[in-house]
Scaffold this motif. Structure first.
Motif, PDB file in Angstrom:
ATOM      1  N   UNK A 105      34.943  38.860  33.335  1.00 29.06           N
ATOM      2  CA  UNK A 105      36.599  38.681  33.384  1.00 29.06           C
ATOM      3  C   UNK A 105      37.313  40.299  33.254  1.00 29.06           C
ATOM      4  N   UNK A 106      35.928  41.151  33.826  1.00 28.85           N
ATOM      5  CA  UNK A 106      36.919  42.768  33.777  1.00 28.85           C
ATOM      6  C   UNK A 106      36.773  42.962  35.319  1.00 28.85           C
ATOM      7  N   UNK A 107      35.932  42.706  35.723  1.00 29.07           N
ATOM      8  CA  UNK A 107      35.903  42.727  37.585  1.00 29.07           C
ATOM      9  C   UNK A 107      37.229  41.603  37.978  1.00 29.07           C
ATOM     10  N   UNK A 108      37.065  40.997  37.464  1.00 28.84           N
ATOM     11  CA  UNK A 108      37.884  39.257  38.334  1.00 28.84           C
ATOM     12  C   UNK A 108      39.313  40.549  38.179  1.00 28.84           C
ATOM     13  N   UNK A 109      39.693  40.275  36.852  1.00 29.08           N
ATOM     14  CA  UNK A 109      40.768  41.110  36.489  1.00 29.08           C
ATOM     15  C   UNK A 109      41.706  42.389  37.198  1.00 29.08           C
ATOM     16  N   UNK A 110      40.611  43.957  37.116  1.00 33.15           N
ATOM     17  CA  UNK A 110      41.068  44.906  37.260  1.00 33.15           C
ATOM     18  C   UNK A 110      41.725  44.604  39.082  1.00 33.15           C
ATOM     19  N   UNK A 111      41.062  44.187  40.086  1.00 31.75           N
ATOM     20  CA  UNK A 111      42.194  43.864  41.265  1.00 31.75           C
ATOM     21  C   UNK A 111      43.613  43.597  41.523  1.00 31.75           C
ATOM     22  N   UNK A 112      43.175  42.693  40.751  1.00 34.72           N
ATOM     23  CA  UNK A 112      44.797  41.761  40.316  1.00 34.72           C
ATOM     24  C   UNK A 112      45.357  42.738  39.100  1.00 34.72           C
ATOM     25  N   UNK A 113      45.181  43.484  38.438  1.00 32.92           N
ATOM     26  CA  UNK A 113      45.677  44.496  37.809  1.00 32.92           C
ATOM     27  C   UNK A 113      45.914  46.011  38.756  1.00 32.92           C
ATOM     28  N   UNK A 114      45.184  45.969  39.725  1.00 33.71           N
ATOM     29  CA  UNK A 114      45.297  47.394  40.775  1.00 33.71           C
ATOM     30  C   UNK A 114      46.361  46.774  41.850  1.00 33.71           C
ATOM     31  N   UNK A 115      46.742  45.739  42.021  1.00 32.41           N
ATOM     32  CA  UNK A 115      47.745  45.075  42.753  1.00 32.41           C
ATOM     33  C   UNK A 115      49.687  45.041  42.334  1.00 32.41           C
ATOM     34  N   UNK A 116      49.004  44.431  40.937  1.00 30.12           N
ATOM     35  CA  UNK A 116      50.258  44.214  40.113  1.00 30.12           C
ATOM     36  C   UNK A 116      51.213  46.021  40.357  1.00 30.12           C
TER      37      UNK A 116
END
Ligand SMILES: Nc1ncnc2c1ncn2[C@@H]1O[C@H](COP(=O)(O)OP(=O)(O)OP(=O)(O)O)[C@@H](O)[C@H]1O
Ligand SMILES: [Mg+2]
Length: 382
Positions: A105-116
């Motif tokens: 979950x962290x690996x999936x959410x991390x790039x999205x958070x970076x994009x945000x």
């Protein structure tokens, strides 16, 4: 309750795991008795073991024959052992799955958070912001698209800054000249002669032209101009352009020839804009061709395109400048073009935009300095 994406993914993984475990226990419970019975019967058939006995609650033992009380107890023990092992296995699976799910979950959410975070920075004007892009999945593609969007915004911003700088620079020269002349007049250093006033008027006219050019350029570049497309006779427009500049050519002693094919179908274009492009090219050719030189305007049909060519025997363009002359305010030799009529370097930029808006191309060729230049543009016939 507001949950972030990582938590949601984690909880959904957990839910899947719990449902899986529940199904495992239920199915095990229902199939255990049957499976045990079958395996014991197989063992008895092979002459191994002591038999099954009365398996409680199943009615199974009696029919098997020869299975005693000890067999039933064995089954109960086996069942407890099985559930105990199942409980341990379940706990271990749960622990491992929790950790794995947390990491995933962290690996999936991390790039999205970076994009945000990055999009927030871009919105605040930090156009150099980029996110790590890698992988060919949707997230990787999204990151790639985000980066190219940020790059485009950065280019637009750079262009905007450059434009303001360029405009300021272009305006400064005539303004300085006007200011200098006026101060000279006030101080009595310059005579209040018609020449002085002519000079001021010429600089004011240069400013006026610059503003007109800029306005036209911004309209063309933003796509605000509406092309009034209609079948246009190129021969007619070319003739008009030549006529317009005839006097100027004769005055400077530069010959102008027009070469048209016998049969030329009409092109779909905006006649005024076409005339504007031709006039701009012919004007340049005259401006950059010394007296005694010659300029030719020729039209040729090649397949579904017409090629319009303006060739001169003028000062030519050094190879390193051939591409750049289409850039806004670009002049090969700034001081020379100022003296030779004071172009602002926007004419070709506008002409190229106009031609491209109509689906054509415009380019320049020159064998080098002093060897003349050729400007060609194409227009689609359809
Ligand atoms: N026929 C030509 N021969 C040699 N150089 C040319 C020719 N046409 C254009 N150039 C070069 O390209 C530059 C850009 O041309 P462009 O028409 O965009 O600007 P300009 O003529 O200087 O000013 P204006 O905006 O008034 O047209 C010119 O300053 C000149 O250096
Ligand atoms: Mg020009």
């Amino acid at each position: 309750m507001k949950l972030n994406l990582g938590t949601k993914l984690f909880l959904s993984n957990l839910a899947v795991l719990l449902v899986g475990m529940l199904v495992l226990v239920i199915v095990a419970q229902f199939s255990l008795v049957g499976a045990y019975g079958r395996h014991m019967a197989m063992m008895n058939g092979l002459g191994i073991g002591s038999g099954m006995g009365n398996v409680p609650g199943t009615g199974m033992g009696r029919g098997q024959g020869g299975l005693g009380q000890a067999g039933g107890a064995a089954f109960l023990n086996f069942r407890s052992g099985f559930y105990e092992a199942l409980a341990w296995a379940g706990l271990a699976a749960l622990a491992v799955a929790l950790v794995a799910s947390l990491l995933m979950s962290r690996a999936l959410a991390a790039p999205l958070r970076a994009m945000m975070t990055a999009s927030q920075r871009v919105a605040e004007g930090h156009y150099t912001e980029r996110v790590p892009a890698g992988g060919s999945d949707e997230l990787g593609q999204l990151a790639g698209r985000f980066n190219s969007m940020a790059e485009k915004l950065e280019q637009v911003e750079t262009m905007r800054r450059r434009l303001i700088g360029d405009v300021a620079h272009e305006m400064r020269t005539p303004l300085t000249a006007i200011k200098g002349s006026m101060e000279g007049l006030v101080d009595g250093v310059l005579p209040a002669s018609p020449q002085t006033f002519d000079q001021v008027a010429a600089e004011a006219e240069r400013l006026n032209r610059l503003v007109d050019d800029l306005q036209e350029h911004s309209r063309v570049e933003s796509g605000a101009i509406v092309m009034d497309l209609e079948p246009v006779s190129l021969a007619e427009v070319a003739g008009m352009a030549c006529k317009r500049l005839e006097r100027a050519y004769t005055t400077k002693d530069v010959s102008l020839t027009l070469d048209l094919p016998v049969a030329l179908p009409p092109v779909r274009a905006d006649a005024d804009r076409l005339l504007q492009v031709l006039t701009s090219l012919l004007h340049n050719a005259l401006q950059y061709t010394p007296a005694g030189g010659s300029v030719s305007l020729s039209v040729e049909r090649r397949g579904q395109e017409v090629f319009v060519r303006v060739a001169d025997t003028g000062i030519g363009i050094p190879p390193e400048h051939v591409q750049q002359i289409f850039e806004r305010f670009y002049r090969v030799d700034k001081s020379r073009s100022r003296q030779a009529g004071g172009g602002s370097g926007i004419g070709l930029t506008i002409a190229k935009h106009l031609v491209e808006t109509r689906g054509g191309r415009l380019w320049a060729e020159s064998a080098g300095e002093g060897l003349g230049s050729t400007f060609t543009f194409t227009l689609p016939l359809k």
